[in-house]
Write an enzyme that holds these catalytic residues in place. Structure first.
Site, PDB file in Angstrom:
ATOM      1  N   PRO A  61     -55.782 -15.934  29.555  1.00 48.14           N
ATOM      2  CG  PRO A  61     -54.831 -13.820  29.261  1.00 48.14           C
ATOM      3  CD  PRO A  61     -55.978 -14.678  28.813  1.00 48.14           C
ATOM      4  N   GLY A  62     -53.904 -16.635  32.470  1.00 45.15           N
ATOM      5  CA  GLY A  62     -53.859 -16.526  33.928  1.00 45.15           C
ATOM      6  C   GLY A  62     -52.433 -16.234  34.367  1.00 45.15           C
ATOM      7  CE1 TYR A  76     -49.033 -28.430  39.695  1.00 46.60           C
ATOM      8  CE2 TYR A  76     -48.154 -26.299  40.331  1.00 46.60           C
ATOM      9  CZ  TYR A  76     -49.236 -27.100  40.029  1.00 46.60           C
ATOM     10  OH  TYR A  76     -50.490 -26.569  40.036  1.00 46.60           O
ATOM     11  CB  CYS A  91     -43.872 -30.080  60.681  1.00 50.18           C
ATOM     12  SG  CYS A  91     -43.377 -29.035  62.045  1.00 50.18           S
ATOM     13  CD  GLU A  92     -45.765 -32.255  55.354  1.00 49.69           C
ATOM     14  OE1 GLU A  92     -45.258 -33.123  54.614  1.00 49.69           O
ATOM     15  OE2 GLU A  92     -46.708 -32.475  56.113  1.00 49.69           O
TER      16      GLU A  92
HETATM   17  C1  LIG Z   1     -56.138 -22.445  34.576  1.00 54.94           C
HETATM   18  C2  LIG Z   1     -56.930 -22.148  33.381  1.00 54.94           C
HETATM   19  C3  LIG Z   1     -56.573 -21.075  32.547  1.00 54.94           C
HETATM   20  C4  LIG Z   1     -55.342 -20.252  32.779  1.00 54.94           C
HETATM   21  O1  LIG Z   1     -54.194 -20.987  32.590  1.00 54.94           O
HETATM   22  P1  LIG Z   1     -52.762 -20.274  32.676  1.00 54.94           P
HETATM   23  O2  LIG Z   1     -51.814 -21.350  32.402  1.00 54.94           O
HETATM   24  O3  LIG Z   1     -52.635 -19.738  34.038  1.00 54.94           O
HETATM   25  O4  LIG Z   1     -52.758 -19.198  31.642  1.00 54.94           O
HETATM   26  C5  LIG Z   1     -57.392 -20.784  31.493  1.00 54.94           C
HETATM   27  N1  LIG Z   1     -58.503 -21.512  31.233  1.00 54.94           N
HETATM   28  C6  LIG Z   1     -58.866 -22.553  32.009  1.00 54.94           C
HETATM   29  C7  LIG Z   1     -60.087 -23.292  31.693  1.00 54.94           C
HETATM   30  C8  LIG Z   1     -58.094 -22.905  33.098  1.00 54.94           C
HETATM   31  O5  LIG Z   1     -58.451 -23.947  33.853  1.00 54.94           O
END
Ligand SMILES: *Cc1c(COP(=O)(O)O)cnc(C)c1O
Length: 434
Positions: A293-294, A336, A363-364
């Site tokens: 998870p990120g 996005y 400036c965009e």
């Molecule tokens: C970006 C990424 C994540 C995390 O994705 P999230 O949508 O932020 O949870 C995990 N694994 C890989 C390989 C990624 O490129």
């Protein structure tokens, strides 16, 4: 009042507060723009992931934080304390993690084009796993590991052919992707054959990551099924038994009230059922599961404070509210057309009866935080918060127009701490040689 970020409240002064800290005061003390991030929310998210692996998969797995979402030394230390591994996608992220004292054996290195220097850096530091994206990279890893007289522990990235419903730029699981070895075309199988023959690598397992900001469980279940069957095929064809299955990240979060992500516990429950079932069907060992998870770790833990600078009303067309930041600290709208929620930090309970376009200072013309967003009748100088900016904001920030990056203020135990200080004009000229 319920905000989309659970750590927010309104205090006795009528100001927005995060875990007991008055955000108007923080804006006064540290200036704007500023990222403000709640330590407790992130630790709570770590706990949710760890608990769900324990509960639904007997603890036979590990959550690793995709550190590109918010990469700073504070974060590497925090997730290490919470028992997480991490993934890095560049030499720079690896350097940041090692500088923060992150244990090398729990670092996973991703990317579709890691340079030979980056690979060497990773192998010399004995990091846990290198995720192999393609055949060329495999041969590079094999060669460098040979020179260093070590065996590289690899996980092979598979593109499982799953089209998750999310923005095109954050999809990664479909055939037409720059990432991974495609299953349907036989590329994945060929890559495994090469890896089996490569002398200086050890295949530890397989990986997939189908995209980001995904709300449904179904594509994750589908990916788990495809991957487990692939592990079954590999066992039958090559007789190799791998231990690890990395199912990637991609869990969605709330940017606005329309977003309705699944519960993290539900995710692990659903996925582990599929993994256990296919393991039985194909007679393969239950793999050690890795999740990455990120966004879901940090997005709802953070917001950005800005001051309103100018307000321009074009009758019958649009009202532009310009803030003292923009695409340099949050490029997600210009990338996005992302949607966000805005709340006045000074008047969080005021009715949001205006529709405004929040614009940055670059400036965009595309430099917006959002088009036609609901907001109260803000005044010049008012402090406003853009919610759920904890992920992919600071880490995607730039110095376009020579705008310095804002600081990251961490809220911990009811007190603000500067985790990353504000950039200065001098910082931005550090690399100028003339
Ligand atoms: C970006 C990424 C994540 C995390 O994705 P999230 O949508 O932020 O949870 C995990 N694994 C890989 C390989 C990624 O490129």
């Amino acid at each position: 009042m319920q905000f989309i970020m659970d750590c927010l409240n309104v205090n006795e002064n009528g100001n927005l507060e995060m875990s007991g800290c008055d955000l108007v005061k923080i804006a006064k003390e540290f200036g704007t723009p500023a990222y403000v991030v709640d330590d407790a929310t992130i630790r709570n998210n770590c706990k949710k992931y760890n608990d769900s692996i324990k509960k639904y998969y007997d603890g036979n797995g590990r959550a690793i934080y995709a550190s590109k979402a918010l990469s700073c030394k504070y974060m590497y230390k925090l997730v290490n304390e919470e028992g997480f591994g991490i993934d890095v996608v560049s030499g720079g992220e690896l350097y940041a993690a090692l500088s923060a004292g992150f244990p090398a054996d729990k670092i996973y290195f991703h990317g579709n084009n890691k340079t030979p220097d980056e690979l060497k850096y990773a192998l010399e530091n004995n990091i846990g796993r290198i995720m192999v994206d393609n055949a060329l990279e495999l041969s590079r890893i094999n060669e460098i590991a040979g020179e260093l007289k070590i065996k590289a522990n690899i996980i092979i990235r598979i593109t499982p052919g799953i089209d998750a419903s999310t923005h095109d730029f954050i999809k990664t699981g479909q055939i037409d992707s720059k990432f991974g070895a495609v299953l349907e075309t036989g590329e994945a199988d060929d890559l495994v054959a090469l890896a089996v023959k490569a002398e200086n690598v050890c295949i530890k397992g397989f990986h997939c990551h189908i995209g980001s900001q995904i709300f449904d469980l179904e594509p994750f279940e589908h990916a788990a099924e495809v991957m487990m069957n692939f592990i079954g095929d590999v066992k039958e064809k090559y007789g190799i038994i791998t231990d690890e299955l990395d199912l990637g990240g991609g869990f969605g979060i709330r940017y606005t009230e329309d977003d309705n992500p699944s519960d993290l516990g539900e995710y692990m429950n659903a996925v582990s059922k599929v993994v256990k079932r296919v393991a039985k069907e194909r007679d393969v060992k239950l793999p050690f599961i890795i999740v990455e998870p990120g966004r879901s770790m940090v997005a709802e833990a953070g917001l950005t404070l800005y001051s309103v600078g100018t307000i321009k009303n074009i009758p019958n067309i649009r009202t532009y509210v310009s803030i003292d930041g923009g695409m340099t600290d949050n490029p997600r709208y210009i990338l996005y057309q992302s949607r966000y929620t805005a709340v006045s930090a000074e008047n969080p309970l005021a009715p949001q009866d205006k529709t405004v376009t929040i614009a940055g200072k670059c400036c965009e013309s595309g430099d917006l935080i959002g088009k036609d967003m609901p907001l109260n009748d803000v005044k010049v100088g008012e402090i406003i918060a853009i919610l759920s900016t904890g992920a992919y904001n600071y880490s995607m920030s730039s110095n376009y127009n020579r705008v310095p990056r804002p600081p990251i203020i961490m809220i911990k135990d009811g007190k603000p701490t500067v985790a990353v200080r504000r950039e200065t004009y001098d910082d931005m000229l550090k690399c100028d040689m003339f």
